[in-house]
Design an enzyme around this catalytic site. Structure first.
Site, PDB file in Angstrom:
ATOM      1  N   ASP A   1     -24.663 122.267 134.315  1.00 11.61           N
ATOM      2  CA  ASP A   1     -25.271 121.308 135.226  1.00 11.61           C
ATOM      3  C   ASP A   1     -26.674 121.824 135.557  1.00 11.61           C
ATOM      4  O   ASP A   1     -26.987 122.990 135.296  1.00 11.61           O
ATOM      5  CB  ASP A   1     -24.404 121.211 136.484  1.00 11.61           C
ATOM      6  N   TYR A   2     -27.507 120.971 136.124  1.00 15.93           N
ATOM      7  CA  TYR A   2     -28.874 121.406 136.455  1.00 15.93           C
ATOM      8  C   TYR A   2     -29.041 121.690 137.951  1.00 15.93           C
ATOM      9  O   TYR A   2     -29.045 122.828 138.379  1.00 15.93           O
ATOM     10  CB  TYR A   2     -29.891 120.378 135.982  1.00 15.93           C
ATOM     11  N   ASP A   3     -29.136 120.632 138.759  1.00 19.97           N
ATOM     12  CA  ASP A   3     -29.384 120.817 140.193  1.00 19.97           C
ATOM     13  C   ASP A   3     -28.210 121.524 140.877  1.00 19.97           C
ATOM     14  O   ASP A   3     -27.056 121.100 140.766  1.00 19.97           O
ATOM     15  CB  ASP A   3     -29.606 119.462 140.858  1.00 19.97           C
TER      16      ASP A   3
ATOM     17  N   ASP B   1     -21.766 122.653 140.166  1.00 18.80           N
ATOM     18  CA  ASP B   1     -21.653 122.890 141.609  1.00 18.80           C
ATOM     19  C   ASP B   1     -21.091 121.732 142.422  1.00 18.80           C
ATOM     20  O   ASP B   1     -20.776 121.914 143.596  1.00 18.80           O
ATOM     21  CB  ASP B   1     -23.024 123.257 142.187  1.00 18.80           C
TER      22      ASP B   1
END
Length: 267
Positions: free
Chosen positions: A29-31, A210
């Protein structure tokens, strides 16, 4: 049943598994995972350290690396795809996928008639809560209230908004970190993972995320031998992931340990 506790990730154990593996898959995932959560999403740009780590991971021919994000194509292309050869990208939770030069539209023939009603509902709550904003993408619409003038009232309003969205068909409704999102039921990060690993035999998989959208990835990999699913957050957070780290900085530290092996092998 969702596990109530996770094990703190043992990076030394992970490094050993990485060294012993012959075909590795990375799913990020990124953010909130590769970068910290920030009030202004435009500020969450990759650091030079992150870009260096991803570059070295992709440089190893034994590694396949994907960033599976809710971000749109433009952001991912600008900040990641244009800088790192061989990096796979998935935008808008799986609405678009890109492994080489061109994006593939995964929702080309999907029914998106729900979007007009969803947008109307979100607009109503935006008008009632100054400081909140609507984010529109092809597969989803999200109402962000992190910067609401009255955060307590906006939080209560988000529960009412969630209840109203339940009247829509053909969608999933997600409650995230200070946001409510409605998205097409046809796409999610779990389906992306299925496509990526289809007919491939990986003996090492590291998957990190997250929030609620990442649980779809963890669920697909739950029984996968050699998979390390890592949730970013407290060990008490409800998640399908088996392991956890406290912050995105911890993920970056783990990647630093792994790419040091790549550097040492003079790839």
């Amino acid at each position: 049943m969702i596990a109530k506790y996770t094990q703190p990730l043992n990076s030394n154990f992970l490094v050993t598994a990485y060294k012993d593996a012959h075909k590795r898959l990375f799913l990020f995932d990124y953010d909130g995972t590769l970068t910290p959560i920030v009030n202004n999403p435009a500020d969450a740009q990759p650091t030079s350290t992150l870009l260096h780590c991803l570059h070295l991971l992709c440089k190893d021919p034994a590694n396949i690396v994907w960033v599976i994000s809710g971000r749109d194509q433009l952001f991912l292309d600008l900040h990641l795809g244009s800088k790192i050869p061989r990096l796979g990208l998935s935008a808008e939770h799986g609405s678009f996928m890109k492994k080489t030069h061109d994006w593939t539209d995964m929702l080309e023939n999907a029914d998106m008639s729900w979007k007009e009603k969803a947008l109307g509902l979100f607009q109503k709550y935006t008008d009632q809560n100054p400081g909140t904003v609507i984010e529109q993408k092809k597969s989803s619409i999200t109402w962000h209230y992190r910067n609401a003038v009255d955060i307590e009232n906006a939080t209560k309003q988000s529960e009412l908004c969630f209840d109203e969205l339940k009247s829509l068909s053909g969608v999933d409704i997600l409650v995230g970190k200070m946001n409510v999102e409605v998205r097409s039921i046809m796409v999610n990060k779990g389906e992306v993972v299925k496509r990526i690993k289809e007919n491939e035999g990986y003996d090492f998989i590291l998957c990190a995320g997250d929030d609620r959208t990442d649980e779809d990835m963890f669920r697909v990999l739950e029984d996968e031998a050699g998979a390390y699913c890592v949730s970013v957050g407290p060990v008490t957070k409800e998640t399908k992931a088996k392991y956890s780290v406290e912050s995105s900085e911890d993920i970056l530290n783990v990647l630093g340990q792994l790419v040091s092996l790549t550097t040492n092998s003079a790839l």
